[in-house]
Design an enzyme around this catalytic site. Structure first.
Site, PDB file in Angstrom:
ATOM      1  N   GLU A  49       0.805  -1.262   0.283  1.00 51.46           N
ATOM      2  CA  GLU A  49       0.326  -0.079  -0.183  1.00 51.46           C
ATOM      3  C   GLU A  49       0.474   1.282   0.170  1.00 51.46           C
ATOM      4  OE1 GLU A  49      -2.610   0.747   2.990  1.00 51.46           O
ATOM      5  OE2 GLU A  49      -2.540   2.258   2.280  1.00 51.46           O
TER       6      GLU A  49
ATOM      7  N   HIS B 183       1.963   4.754  -2.160  1.00 54.76           N
ATOM      8  CA  HIS B 183       1.116   5.849  -2.807  1.00 54.76           C
ATOM      9  C   HIS B 183       2.527   7.015  -3.493  1.00 54.76           C
ATOM     10  CE1 HIS B 183      -2.182   3.691  -1.518  1.00 54.76           C
ATOM     11  NE2 HIS B 183      -2.144   4.568   0.205  1.00 54.76           N
TER      12      HIS B 183
ATOM     13  N   ASP C 206       1.958   2.208   4.087  1.00 55.02           N
ATOM     14  CA  ASP C 206       1.574   2.629   3.888  1.00 55.02           C
ATOM     15  C   ASP C 206       2.043   4.551   3.430  1.00 55.02           C
ATOM     16  OD1 ASP C 206      -0.789   5.005   3.125  1.00 55.02           O
ATOM     17  OD2 ASP C 206      -2.223   4.401   5.002  1.00 55.02           O
TER      18      ASP C 206
END
Ligand code: MN
Length: 320
Positions: A10, A12, A283
């Site tokens: 995850e 980004h 993340d």
């Protein structure tokens, strides 16, 4: 420290022209922090790789920062933006193919176009699946209009990462508490509920091969898995499922550890989900790579479990 090879799912980036969509997430943040995040989101060659090296993260799947294409209100434009995003991502991956793979952005505003873009992204661009930022303007993907989409996901045998987004409307229980609407609490409620809509809406019965990944330690769902069975027996409202609700966890619903660096929570999640359904993630750049790596290295797991959570499960699921 950091002796275990890791894959993270995850992580980004920001494609050119997508900044305006993310204003909704960045507006309430400290401006200096928002600037630093903007810099990190656009970096593919420096800080990102340095932090991966330091944490022994061998490989990451990159995805556009939220809400991305899901934030576009003009449907034809959303279709084009998804294509632009995926082309951009494929080019960046081609510069570091040993370190980066990717999850496609999809124009869920237009289900047939989402199917076409999914096929193109996987079969032509070599992306590993898709990440969508929750609902599209209040539409959820248990809607029968998305059955062809789920059919294509199943046929291509790639996972969908269901990533948080703000609720379409602020629920009454959060009124007057803006701190609860977003990442602190509301995103988990929103995204966990979306995953449950897929489950109770029968998506996994119609398409048993579909795999949906939910981040942030499953958005709290593993903790309530037992209760889903217990109370659904009493309050089914006539809905029939092929299996007890709990059985879809670990088979159709998988989770990552993104943004929840707590060992007791991880232990509970592994207990509920099974050792093959929990996968490490950071993340990036919203969470600390170093902190996430230290957490997963120190958590009390036997060596085989740690290898599965850190990289083995991701390798099997994404055929890496
Ligand atoms: Mn995220």
């Amino acid at each position: 420290m950091n002796k275990t090879r890791k894959i993270a799912l995850e992580e980004h980036f920001m494609a050119p022209g997508f900044e305006e969509y993310s204003q909704v997430f960045l507006a309430d943040m400290d401006p200096a922090e928002a600037r630093e995040l903007g810099h990190r989101l656009k970096d593919f060659d420096d800080t990102r790789l340095e932090e991966m090296d330091h944490a022994n993260i061998a490989y990451v799947l990159l995805s556009q920062s939220g809400p991305g294409v899901q934030g576009e209100t003009d449907t034809p434009l959303a279709v084009r933006r998804a294509q632009e995003n995926n082309d951009f991502l494929a080019r960046r991956i081609s510069e570091h193919p040993q370190r980066y793979g990717g999850l496609a952005a999809l124009p869920m505003q237009d289900p047939p176009a989402a199917v076409r873009e999914l096929r193109r992204a996987v079969q032509e661009l070599g992306l590993h699946g898709a990440l969508v930022n929750g609902h599209t303007h209040g539409v959820y993907y248990d809607d029968p209009a998305y059955d062809p989409f789920w059919e294509a996901m199943q046929e291509l045998d790639v996972p969908l990462y269901l990533h948080p987004i703000n609720p379409y409307k602020v629920p009454q229980c959060m009124e007057g508490h803006p701190e609860l609407v977003g990442a602190v609490w509301g995103w988990g409620v929103e995204t966990g509920t979306h995953a449950l809509r897929l489950l109770f809406g029968g998506v996994f019965d119609r398409f048993p091969g579909v795999k949906v990944i939910v981040g942030h330690m499953g958005e709290g769902l593993p903790f309530l898995r037992w209760r889903f069975d217990s109370r659904f027996r009493v309050y089914s409202h006539g809905i029939e499922l092929a299996r007890p609700p709990s059985a879809y966890f670990g088979s159709n619903i998988l989770i990552t550890t993104s943004g929840v660096c707590s060992a007791p929570t991880l232990m509970a999640a592994i207990g509920e989900m099974g050792v093959e359904a929990v996968m490490f993630s950071v993340d990036y750049p919203y969470e600390s790579t170093e902190l996430a790596a230290r957490f997963i290295e120190d958590a009390p797991m036997d060596p085989e479990t740690r290898e599965l959570v850190c990289h083995g499960n991701a390798e099997r699921l994404f055929r890496l």
